[in-house]
Structures are given as C-alpha cells and as structure tokens.
Design a protein around this motif. Structure first.
Motif, PDB file in Angstrom:
ATOM      1  N   PRO A   7      14.383 -44.345   1.655  1.00  0.00           N
ATOM      2  CA  PRO A   7      15.505 -43.921   2.493  1.00  0.00           C
ATOM      3  C   PRO A   7      15.390 -42.461   2.914  1.00  0.00           C
ATOM      4  O   PRO A   7      14.725 -41.664   2.253  1.00  0.00           O
ATOM      5  CB  PRO A   7      16.699 -44.075   1.535  1.00  0.00           C
ATOM      6  CG  PRO A   7      16.122 -43.711   0.202  1.00  0.00           C
ATOM      7  CD  PRO A   7      14.670 -44.124   0.221  1.00  0.00           C
ATOM      8  N   SER A   9      16.677 -39.337   6.253  1.00  0.00           N
ATOM      9  CA  SER A   9      17.213 -39.063   7.586  1.00  0.00           C
ATOM     10  C   SER A   9      16.110 -39.209   8.639  1.00  0.00           C
ATOM     11  O   SER A   9      16.389 -39.580   9.776  1.00  0.00           O
ATOM     12  CB  SER A   9      17.786 -37.645   7.650  1.00  0.00           C
ATOM     13  OG  SER A   9      18.758 -37.481   6.644  1.00  0.00           O
ATOM     14  N   LEU A  76      26.613 -47.056   0.927  1.00  0.00           N
ATOM     15  CA  LEU A  76      25.884 -46.765  -0.313  1.00  0.00           C
ATOM     16  C   LEU A  76      24.456 -47.306  -0.268  1.00  0.00           C
ATOM     17  O   LEU A  76      24.237 -48.488   0.022  1.00  0.00           O
ATOM     18  CB  LEU A  76      26.602 -47.404  -1.495  1.00  0.00           C
ATOM     19  CG  LEU A  76      27.728 -46.620  -2.171  1.00  0.00           C
ATOM     20  CD1 LEU A  76      28.254 -47.405  -3.359  1.00  0.00           C
ATOM     21  CD2 LEU A  76      27.293 -45.226  -2.592  1.00  0.00           C
TER      22      LEU A  76
HETATM   23  O1  PNS Z   1      16.201 -37.465   3.871  1.00  0.00           O
HETATM   24  P1  PNS Z   1      17.467 -37.142   3.134  1.00  0.00           P
HETATM   25  O2  PNS Z   1      18.507 -36.649   4.115  1.00  0.00           O
HETATM   26  O3  PNS Z   1      17.226 -36.184   2.007  1.00  0.00           O
HETATM   27  O4  PNS Z   1      17.998 -38.517   2.490  1.00  0.00           O
HETATM   28  C1  PNS Z   1      19.165 -38.547   1.710  1.00  0.00           C
HETATM   29  C2  PNS Z   1      19.596 -40.007   1.371  1.00  0.00           C
HETATM   30  C3  PNS Z   1      19.647 -40.848   2.624  1.00  0.00           C
HETATM   31  C4  PNS Z   1      18.595 -40.599   0.407  1.00  0.00           C
HETATM   32  C5  PNS Z   1      20.987 -39.925   0.690  1.00  0.00           C
HETATM   33  O5  PNS Z   1      21.828 -39.103   1.444  1.00  0.00           O
HETATM   34  C6  PNS Z   1      21.645 -41.297   0.528  1.00  0.00           C
HETATM   35  O6  PNS Z   1      21.188 -42.121  -0.234  1.00  0.00           O
HETATM   36  N1  PNS Z   1      22.741 -41.537   1.286  1.00  0.00           N
HETATM   37  C7  PNS Z   1      23.430 -42.818   1.298  1.00  0.00           C
HETATM   38  C8  PNS Z   1      24.832 -42.705   0.689  1.00  0.00           C
HETATM   39  C9  PNS Z   1      24.776 -42.827  -0.821  1.00  0.00           C
HETATM   40  O7  PNS Z   1      24.340 -43.827  -1.359  1.00  0.00           O
HETATM   41  N2  PNS Z   1      25.228 -41.765  -1.499  1.00  0.00           N
HETATM   42  C10 PNS Z   1      25.197 -41.677  -2.943  1.00  0.00           C
HETATM   43  C11 PNS Z   1      23.878 -41.086  -3.428  1.00  0.00           C
HETATM   44  S1  PNS Z   1      23.863 -40.857  -5.152  1.00  0.00           S
END
Ligand code: PNS
Length: 164
Positions: A7, A9, A76
C-alpha cells in the motif's frame, strides 16, 4: 498462493517503490499495489494517473512468475487486505527514521487484524533517501531527478509542471 498488499500513496511511483516490488516478488506469488484514496491530501497526480503510471512502469519490471495488480482502496488497510484475502502487507523501510512510524502502523494493524502480517523490506542503498515527497520538491525547484523515478514518470511530472 501467497498474496501481499503493497500500500501507499505512489504520488508518484519512484524507483525505490519498484525496487521493493521486485524484492517482494521473491517472496510472494501475487502483489497488489494498492493506492490509498486520501481525501485529506492534495496530490500531484489523480488516482487514475497514478494507476496508469504504475501500470506502465510495472510492465517493464522483472517480476518472474509473480503476478502484479494495481488497485486503489479507501478506509482501513487491514479491512481491504482481508477483503482481498491477502496474507501480508509489504512496507519499505529506508532508514531508522522510517522505522518508528512503520512499527506503530504495523502494531496497530496487527491489533486490528492479527491474521495479516506486515513484512518490512529494505530497498537498495541507492534508493535509501528517495521519497515521492522529496522527488516532487526537488523537481518543482528545477533539480535533477534522473534515476530516482522511471523516465515515463519524469515525463509526466514535466507535463504536470508545464501545465499540460
Ligand atoms: O505511502 P504512504 O503515504 O506512506 O502510505 C501510507 C499508508 C497508505 C500505508 C497508510 O496511510 C494507510 O495504511 N492508510 C489507510 C488507513 C489505515 O488503515 N490507517 C490505519 C493505519 S495503522
């Protein structure tokens, strides 16, 4: 069949991301590159553009038998991972500074969904300082980013900057 979610951005995808995907292919049969739809961030590229760029550059990647898919998700991450019947979440760790935040996320994700493991992978040293954020900043200020992102991505960044 081992399936992982990678996962992020991906705004835009960098050579560091591609390095992690290539390494992940040694461990997993399928990797879903999952772009987070985040309404709170002002991205450079739309989700559609990011999907297109990923599709383009993944086609040039050495991935053996490993199947690569590009998707996007909201909400999530662990919920999405369960829906996609994934075994693991892959995250790249460049430096110790990444570790603290990544550990927090990994432990929170484990608390939310113990069935999903997080696998941390280290990119090649050459990419240890590469992030989408820095690449965008440097490029926006006229700096050289050759070798940090695929050529096709740099060309798209150029077009964006020129307003096309
Ligand atoms: O490339 P990034 O922006 O560092 O990725 C961050 C990501 C997408 C892995 C993180 O923001 C995420 O998992 N977001 C989804 C929402 C979520 O599950 N949040 C709780 C994380 S503990």
């Amino acid at each position: 069949m081992r399936r992982a979610i990678y996962p992020g951005s991906f705004d835009p995808v960098t050579n560091g991301h591609l390095d992690i995907i290539e390494r992940g292919c040694k461990l997993f049969d399928e990797i879903i590159i999952a772009i987070l739809v985040n309404p709170n961030k002002q991205p450079m590229f739309t989700i559609e553009e990011r999907r297109e760029m990923l599709g383009e550059v993944l086609a040039t990647l050495e991935h053996g038998q490993c199947r690569l898919l590009v998707e996007d998700f909201q909400g999530l991450l662990v919920q999405y991972a369960i829906e996609r019947e994934a075994d693991a979440i892959v995250r790249g760790i460049r430096a110790i500074s990444d570790y603290e935040y990544e550990l927090q996320m990994a432990l929170m994700n484990r608390r939310l969904e113990p069935r999903i493991e997080t696998v941390f992978m280290m990119p090649a040293e050459a990419y240890s300082y590469v992030s989408s954020r820095l690449v965008k900043e440097v490029f926006g200020l006229g700096g050289e980013i050759e070798g940090l992102v695929p050529k096709a991505v740099e060309a798209r960044m150029r077009r964006k900057l020129d307003g096309n």
